[in-house]
Design an enzyme around this catalytic site. Structure first.
Site, short mmCIF file in Angstrom:
data_model
loop_
_atom_site.label_atom_id
_atom_site.label_comp_id
_atom_site.label_asym_id
_atom_site.label_seq_id
_atom_site.Cartn_x
_atom_site.Cartn_y
_atom_site.Cartn_z
N HIS A 1 4.80 0.05 -0.20
CA HIS A 1 5.62 -0.76 0.70
C HIS A 1 4.76 -1.83 1.34
CE1 HIS A 1 3.99 2.69 2.91
NE2 HIS A 1 3.98 1.93 3.99
N HIS B 1 0.85 -1.19 0.00
CA HIS B 1 0.00 0.00 0.00
C HIS B 1 0.89 1.24 0.00
CE1 HIS B 1 1.23 -0.46 4.17
NE2 HIS B 1 0.89 0.81 4.37
N ARG C 1 8.85 -9.22 15.24
CA ARG C 1 9.22 -7.88 14.81
C ARG C 1 8.16 -6.88 15.24
NH1 ARG C 1 7.91 -4.92 10.04
NH2 ARG C 1 9.43 -3.27 9.62
N ASP D 1 1.00 5.18 1.87
CA ASP D 1 0.41 5.89 3.01
C ASP D 1 -0.30 7.15 2.52
OD1 ASP D 1 1.36 3.99 4.72
OD2 ASP D 1 3.10 5.15 5.37
#
Length: 364
Positions: free
Chosen positions: A287, A225, A297, A227
């Site tokens: 990204h 997507h 993570r 931002d």
């Protein structure tokens, strides 16, 4: 651009109940989280640019090249103390280590911004993502009291507030440098700074958790997507997972590039509003986050933009040869509504047709 053409898009339905699994305890990827092949583009190694805000690499010429070719970079010399970053990671992990029933007490309402929940873009995909998130808009105190009803929530709240305060200053510096790197006229620079000065920026803090996955090749941490922000500044822990989509260029076809963890560095991602403001010269970067078999993570995104109802207008010459503005003016609040409805088609929906630009009186 379709961020992941192998995945079926689904219309957003906020009223539908979300499926929350204790991902840490899952021994096999369930069908609800099993994605089709994730090799829509090759994954390659390329060194991600680094900009030192305290050194010569902060030159506007260098930054212009980075923004035009990557739309993202790692930033050092930002002045945020290492102990604050350590406390930020510790508090983020403490939140996501809570039992699911406890986290759901601070669940994000369907019509709200803050709280615990799945990725907002989940409703556009037929498969669920191997992640969970917690969004902070304004004070996190009310939610923190629900998360830790028998403990003092001030430790969590203080860290998040301190980090947000520091990040606002860094974001303001980065946005100003990006604008300076465009070579705008004084009048254009004045217009561009309306709504983007440090004292005007607004933001949300997005905490993300990507637990270990028994079969990383069948799961997706966060789907591809862009931002909706001006810029997003991301802190990622010592485990890699963030991947940037580099557009086809003279070096090869479109490809995914993994951003390796760099101690103390933050990652700057250009958002859709920056693409609008810069008239398409600096494009927002697609990204995604992939998952890991052995390591948990976490990341924290500072997603910033102008005041919600301030209308941004393009400045400078458009990226295309056409002599007129490529996008109509739009506020962050209105654009978020478009993004929630149209997802990756939102930017195209506010482009001004070339044959109508003169009629609308927005030629340069």
């Amino acid at each position: 651009m379709n961020p992941n053409p192998t995945t079926t898009f689904m219309p957003c339905s906020p009223s539908e109940p979300q499926q929350h699994l204790e991902l840490e305890s899952v021994r096999e990827v369930p069908d609800s989280h099993a994605w089709p092949a994730l090799d829509d583009h090759p994954t390659v190694y390329e060194p991600v640019p680094v900009v030192d805000l305290a050194g010569p690499d902060a030159s506007v010429a260098h930054l212009a090249r980075v923004c035009e070719s990557w739309g993202a970079f790692q930033v050092t010399g930002h002045g945020i103390r290492s102990d604050l970053l350590e406390r930020l990671e510790s508090e983020t992990r403490r939140l996501f280590a809570l039992p699911m029933d406890q986290k759901l007490k601070a669940a994000r309402p369907s019509n709200g911004i803050s709280g615990y929940g799945l990725a907002r873009i989940s409703c556009f995909f037929s498969k669920l993502m191997w992640s969970e998130g917690f969004t902070i808009s304004g004070s996190p105190l009310d939610h923190a009291l629900k998360l830790w009803p028998d403990a003092d929530p001030s430790r969590f709240c203080d860290v998040m507030q301190d980090y947000s305060d520091e990040m606002k200053q860094v974001a303001g510096r980065v946005v100003r440098l990006m604008l300076l790197s465009m070579g705008l006229t004084p009048e254009e620079m004045k217009r561009a700074e309306e709504g983007t000065r440090v004292d005007q920026l607004s933001a949300v803090l997005q905490l993300n958790s990507y637990p270990p996955c028994p079969d990383p090749n069948r799961a997706m941490g966060l789907a591809a997507h862009t931002d909706s922000s001006l810029v997003t500044l991301l802190f990622q822990s010592g485990t890699s997972g963030l991947q940037l989509l580099r557009r086809q260029d003279q070096h090869g076809p479109a490809r995914w590039v993994t951003v390796p963890p760099r101690p103390g560095a933050l990652i700057v991602l250009a958002g859709d509003l920056l693409q609008i403001l810069t008239n398409g010269r600096y494009k927002s970067v697609a990204h995604r986050a992939v998952v890991n078999r052995n390591h948990h993570r976490v990341s924290v995104a500072y997603i910033c933009g102008p005041p919600p109802h301030h209308k941004l207008s393009p400045v400078g010459k458009p990226a295309s040869p056409a002599p007129c503005l490529a996008y109509r003016a739009v506020s962050w609040a209105d654009y978020l509504g478009l993004k929630a409805e149209l997802f990756d088609k939102a930017l195209a929906s506010i482009m001004v047709a070339e044959d109508s630009r003169g009629d609308e009186g927005i030629c340069c």
